[in-house]
Design an enzyme around this catalytic site. Structure first.
Site, short mmCIF file in Angstrom:
data_model
loop_
_atom_site.label_atom_id
_atom_site.label_comp_id
_atom_site.label_asym_id
_atom_site.label_seq_id
_atom_site.Cartn_x
_atom_site.Cartn_y
_atom_site.Cartn_z
N PRO A 245 -2.13 5.29 3.09
CA PRO A 245 -0.89 6.21 4.21
C PRO A 245 -0.25 5.69 4.95
CG PRO A 245 -3.28 6.21 5.26
CD PRO A 245 -3.65 5.83 4.05
N CYS A 364 -11.93 -2.42 1.30
CA CYS A 364 -13.08 -2.21 2.31
C CYS A 364 -14.56 -2.40 1.75
CB CYS A 364 -12.60 -0.97 3.16
SG CYS A 364 -12.11 0.37 1.93
#
Ligand SMILES: C[S@@+](CC[C@H](N)C(=O)[O-])C[C@H]1O[C@@H](n2cnc3c(N)ncnc32)[C@H](O)[C@@H]1O
Length: 423
Positions: A245, A364
């Site tokens: 995002p 991540c």
């Protein structure tokens, strides 16, 4: 929870659908806490529910299973008075139109209350239940971090702190810290994150001064490292290949106002809508493109990029404390599939990088299959690529990249490898 367990929805998506109709923000916060907490401890709670039920619930009664788990979560982990938790759980079964489940839930939860110590002792004999991680993930963490996996597991089970990133184009960190203080919000600016702020306690974004005006964003300090490591220069064309995002897109534009053009690409249009909202709030501009990063033939104009950020889709095993639903959603078989996707993206994007340019590969994840192994494999077939190990505080340095483990300096788990292109 039923959406997560039954339909594979993410917790974020499920909460958005459910908590929106709640008018009181305290109700929404409690709903979030109940779902997040239950997901965090699900492997333990689920084992407990199996020990408590004589016959397992049918699939069509997944909602009752979810209620039972939420009830158990409250009894074990929250300070809500037990009678209130049990009453609310039972009441929810009535509201779901399943009055038959009232006696069952009441009986099972009270039975847990009476025998909680013995029951927990029993399920905790299994490491998966005790440490609240699915077996495959526990094994993967043990394999990846033979001397550190226990700290990783503990960090995964902890609550994530809230971190902010100051928009340095608009305000200095020191000034924003003073503004926070004036609003009674305790915070500090860590030395290892130039634009970062750590809040002592989480605050709703509506309570953050200047949030709507774009003075700050919510972003973990590990994710904040990406922009500085890519280090875009004035006049650069920058490709943010998996941008939505837009957390890192915004930071890149904030730290380098003279970027010639930034292409913010993602294959998910709904997520790109959030990226557009974020950039609009921060008053920043990018060329937003909905496309498959692994298929440049469909979108590239043939002009190379001096900087490429590949924040690849990954298992998220470094951000479990923020997204505990990962424990329920991910399977062991996802990892090789993700690795193949990561390989394809790296291969496809490398030719788009200008000579002397830099590609930053980020995930991540804390699994070598998605990190060091991907880059090592890539380097074996690309003579024109050279890794430049980033110098970052509190990391485990690998051969071709650095790993931040979850909890290190309070940050999320992240992996970064910086590849330089020889002329
Ligand atoms: C780790 S997230 C990116 C987070 C983002 N960089 C940030 O900092 O806010 C990975 C993103 O990759 C996108 N993605 C997955 N496959 C893709 C593909 N083939 N091409 C482009 N984007 C893709 C996903 O939709 C997701 O938004």
């Amino acid at each position: 929870l039923t959406r997560i367990i039954g339909r594979g929805n993410s917790l974020g998506d499920a909460l958005e659908k459910v908590s929106m109709p709640m008018r009181d923000p305290r109700d929404a916060a409690l709903a979030r806490e109940l779902c997040q907490g239950t997901a965090r401890w699900y492997p333990r709670i689920e084992a407990l529910s199996r020990a408590l039920l004589r016959t397992p619930l049918r699939h069509k009664d997944l909602d009752i299973h979810a209620l039972l788990c939420i009830g158990l979560y409250q009894l074990i982990y929250l300070r809500i008075p037990p009678h209130a938790s049990i009453h609310a759980t039972v009441q929810a079964a009535r509201e779901l139109g399943k009055p038959w489940a009232v006696r069952l839930l009441n009986g099972v939860l009270r039975s847990f209350q009476r025998r909680s110590e013995t029951l927990l002792e029993g399920v905790d004999r299994s490491p998966s239940a005790r440490l609240a991680h699915p077996e495959w993930l526990l094994q993967a963490l043990r394999d990846a971090w033979p001397t550190r996996w226990q700290a990783v597991v503990a960090a995964n089970n902890a609550r994530a702190p809230m971190s902010l990133r100051v928009n340095r184009r608009r305000i200095e960190r020191g000034e924003y810290l003073r503004t926070l203080q004036a609003h009674g919000i305790d915070a500090e600016g860590p030395s290892w994150a130039e634009d970062g702020i750590l809040l002592k306690r989480p605050v709703g974004i509506e309570g953050l001064p200047g949030f709507a005006e774009g003075l700050v964003s919510v972003q973990d300090c590990a994710a904040q490292l990406a922009a500085g490591l890519l280090d875009p220069q004035p006049g650069d064309r920058v490709l943010d290949a998996c941008a939505a995002p837009g957390g890192k897109t915004g930071h890149l534009l904030e730290i380098q106002p003279e970027i010639r053009q930034l292409w913010a690409m993602d294959s998910d249009e709904a997520r790109l809508e959030r990226l557009r909202d974020n950039l609009h709030r921060l008053r920043l501009e990018a060329r937003v493109i909905c496309a498959d990063a692994a298929e440049p033939a469909t979108w590239w104009d043939g002009t190379p990029f001096e900087r490429i950020l590949l924040d690849a889709p990954c298992s998220g095993t470094g951000v479990i404390r923020r997204h505990p639903d990962i424990k329920l959603l991910r399977r062991a078989t996802d990892i090789p599939a993700l690795a193949a996707r990561q390989d394809r993206m790296l291969q496809a994007l490398w030719p788009l990088l200008a000579p002397h340019g830099t590609l930053l590969y980020a995930t991540c994840s804390v699994l070598s299959e998605e990190n060091e192994m991907r880059i090592a494999k890539f380097l074996a077939s690309h003579d024109d690529a050279a890794p430049h190990l980033p110098e970052v505080e509190g990391v485990v340095a690998g051969k071709v990249g650095v790993q931040i483990l979850p909890g290190s300096l309070g940050r999320d788990g992240f992996y970064y490898s910086r590849l330089y292109k020889r002329a």
